[in-house]
Design a protein around this motif. Sequence first.
Motif, PDB file in Angstrom:
ATOM      1  N   LYS A  65      -9.534   4.402  -3.668  1.00 29.52           N
ATOM      2  CA  LYS A  65      -9.236   5.516  -4.567  1.00 29.52           C
ATOM      3  C   LYS A  65     -10.172   5.546  -5.776  1.00 29.52           C
ATOM      4  O   LYS A  65     -10.122   6.470  -6.586  1.00 29.52           O
ATOM      5  CB  LYS A  65      -7.790   5.432  -5.068  1.00 29.52           C
ATOM      6  CG  LYS A  65      -6.773   5.995  -4.092  1.00 29.52           C
ATOM      7  CD  LYS A  65      -5.412   6.124  -4.739  1.00 29.52           C
ATOM      8  CE  LYS A  65      -5.358   7.221  -5.780  1.00 29.52           C
ATOM      9  NZ  LYS A  65      -5.463   8.585  -5.187  1.00 29.52           N
ATOM     10  N   PHE A  76      -6.535  -0.190  -0.953  1.00 23.25           N
ATOM     11  CA  PHE A  76      -6.206   1.210  -1.228  1.00 23.25           C
ATOM     12  C   PHE A  76      -6.691   1.609  -2.622  1.00 23.25           C
ATOM     13  O   PHE A  76      -7.278   2.682  -2.808  1.00 23.25           O
ATOM     14  CB  PHE A  76      -4.695   1.406  -1.114  1.00 23.25           C
ATOM     15  CG  PHE A  76      -4.192   2.717  -1.644  1.00 23.25           C
ATOM     16  CD1 PHE A  76      -4.357   3.889  -0.920  1.00 23.25           C
ATOM     17  CD2 PHE A  76      -3.554   2.780  -2.882  1.00 23.25           C
ATOM     18  CE1 PHE A  76      -3.899   5.108  -1.419  1.00 23.25           C
ATOM     19  CE2 PHE A  76      -3.096   3.979  -3.389  1.00 23.25           C
ATOM     20  CZ  PHE A  76      -3.270   5.149  -2.653  1.00 23.25           C
ATOM     21  N   LYS A 111       0.832  -1.205   0.000  1.00 20.69           N
ATOM     22  CA  LYS A 111       0.000   0.000   0.000  1.00 20.69           C
ATOM     23  C   LYS A 111       0.865   1.254   0.000  1.00 20.69           C
ATOM     24  O   LYS A 111       0.584   2.223  -0.712  1.00 20.69           O
ATOM     25  CB  LYS A 111      -0.917  -0.002   1.231  1.00 20.69           C
ATOM     26  CG  LYS A 111      -1.711   1.293   1.405  1.00 20.69           C
ATOM     27  CD  LYS A 111      -2.523   1.278   2.691  1.00 20.69           C
ATOM     28  CE  LYS A 111      -3.229   2.616   2.895  1.00 20.69           C
ATOM     29  NZ  LYS A 111      -4.011   2.630   4.164  1.00 20.69           N
ATOM     30  N   LYS A 112       1.939   1.237   0.765  1.00 19.92           N
ATOM     31  CA  LYS A 112       2.833   2.389   0.846  1.00 19.92           C
ATOM     32  C   LYS A 112       3.401   2.730  -0.522  1.00 19.92           C
ATOM     33  O   LYS A 112       3.467   3.901  -0.902  1.00 19.92           O
ATOM     34  CB  LYS A 112       3.964   2.102   1.836  1.00 19.92           C
ATOM     35  CG  LYS A 112       4.933   3.253   2.019  1.00 19.92           C
ATOM     36  CD  LYS A 112       6.002   2.899   3.047  1.00 19.92           C
ATOM     37  CE  LYS A 112       6.991   4.049   3.220  1.00 19.92           C
ATOM     38  NZ  LYS A 112       8.049   3.717   4.211  1.00 19.92           N
ATOM     39  N   SER A 168       0.595   4.214  -2.690  1.00 16.10           N
ATOM     40  CA  SER A 168       0.241   5.545  -2.203  1.00 16.10           C
ATOM     41  C   SER A 168       1.267   6.575  -2.656  1.00 16.10           C
ATOM     42  O   SER A 168       0.913   7.691  -3.083  1.00 16.10           O
ATOM     43  CB  SER A 168       0.142   5.527  -0.679  1.00 16.10           C
ATOM     44  OG  SER A 168      -0.169   6.810  -0.184  1.00 16.10           O
TER      45      SER A 168
END
Length: 249
Positions: free
Chosen positions: A169, A165, A119-120, A123
Amino acid sequence: MIATIKLNSKNYKIDLKAPLDLSIPMKGDETDVNAWYLPPAQIKPHIEEGYVGSVREGASINFNTITFNPHAHITHTETVGHISEQLVSVHDKFKKYFFLAEVITIAPEKKGDDWVISKKQLSYALGKKKREAVVIRTLPNTRKKKSRQYSNSNPPFMSEAAANFLKEKGIQHLLVDLPSVDKEKDEGALVAHKAFWNFRGKVRTKATITEFIYVPNKVIDGTYFLNLQLAAMVNDASPSRPILYKIID
């Protein structure tokens, strides 16, 4: 051949004569990309009562029968029907075929024996950008991806948090250069598929996942228009041909 696309009150220009093809073609032999423990796809002349559907063999036409699995042998696009009891046909879920897309490049992170898209990472790559589709190219990126034999290789995959995520979005169409967004052997958990499609909530039946793409290195990260072309099949998955078009400034 310059086309103008109006999206959300903004005009974009693309050159239809400069397509960037992300699909991996299927030849019907052992050099095709392959996964999920299946033998190679086959493209062979139809044979019946001495008739061979090949001009080389004396027929008036070439008449081939193709045997393949879209999930294992070729670039394909799938719906939530891939993991649901009821048929959700990819053929029925498209009302348009052009989407604003972001191409991003990710080097999966090492976690134990696995390589994972986190996810990082997503993102950081996407930030606050609002896109209908995201195209993920993983590193290393070589032409071997077009013929790799993935069975029993534990290829990289996406974490559940990363898939969630993308769902949050509002990404409708996820494209990856992997055989699956999930771990090869996960005892059927399919956590990334389920997170992206919101399988345990209001299911996102119009969202799709496209796997087995190949993003050439000449395609730089950034914003494009995606033309997602599909074969007309009533099935959870269909062979597909994702085409990118660079936006002209």
